[in-house]
Design a protein around this motif. Structure first.
Motif: not given
Length: 114
Positions: A72-101
């Motif tokens: 949100p307040d970052g300088p641009g795109l961050l590149k993050i290698f999968y090998r550096d990730i140990q967990g994922v939290r789905f923290t933000g509101q999914d703006t498409a939730s319940g809005q199927s095709w």
């Protein structure tokens, strides 16, 4: 909370979920969920503090797989290698939730009738 990653959860159940993959296969699957998610995720990294942002791209390239994240307040795109990730939290509101095709098509059809 951890989650069994053998099946993709329903769209409504991603928000608030925390996943700590135990294999490369699980990590790849969870990264696809993060890419499809239309809200911010928080990544738990092995080497730095938590990073929160929107996953806008991912590149699957074996051990060099990575994602690109906009903060949100970052300088641009961050590149993050999968090998550096140990967990994922789905923290933000999914703006498409319940809005199927199907819901979108129904709304457009109703709008045309009006």
């Amino acid at each position: 909370m951890s989650h069994d990653t053998t099946e993709r959860p329903s769209e409504n159940s991603l928000q608030g979920m925390v996943v700590r993959p135990v294999s490369q296969e699980e990590l790849l699957r969870v990264m696809e969920w993060a890419f499809d998610y239309r809200g911010d995720v928080t990544l738990e990294l092995k080497t730095q503090p938590l990073l929160c942002g929107y996953v806008c791209n991912r590149v699957r390239a074996g051990l060099d797989s990575y994602l690109e994240m906009l903060q949100p307040d970052g300088p641009g795109l961050l590149k993050i290698f999968y090998r550096d990730i140990q967990g994922v939290r789905f923290t933000g509101q999914d703006t498409a939730s319940g809005q199927s095709w199907e819901a979108w098509v129904q709304k457009k059809q109703q709008d045309r009738k009006s």
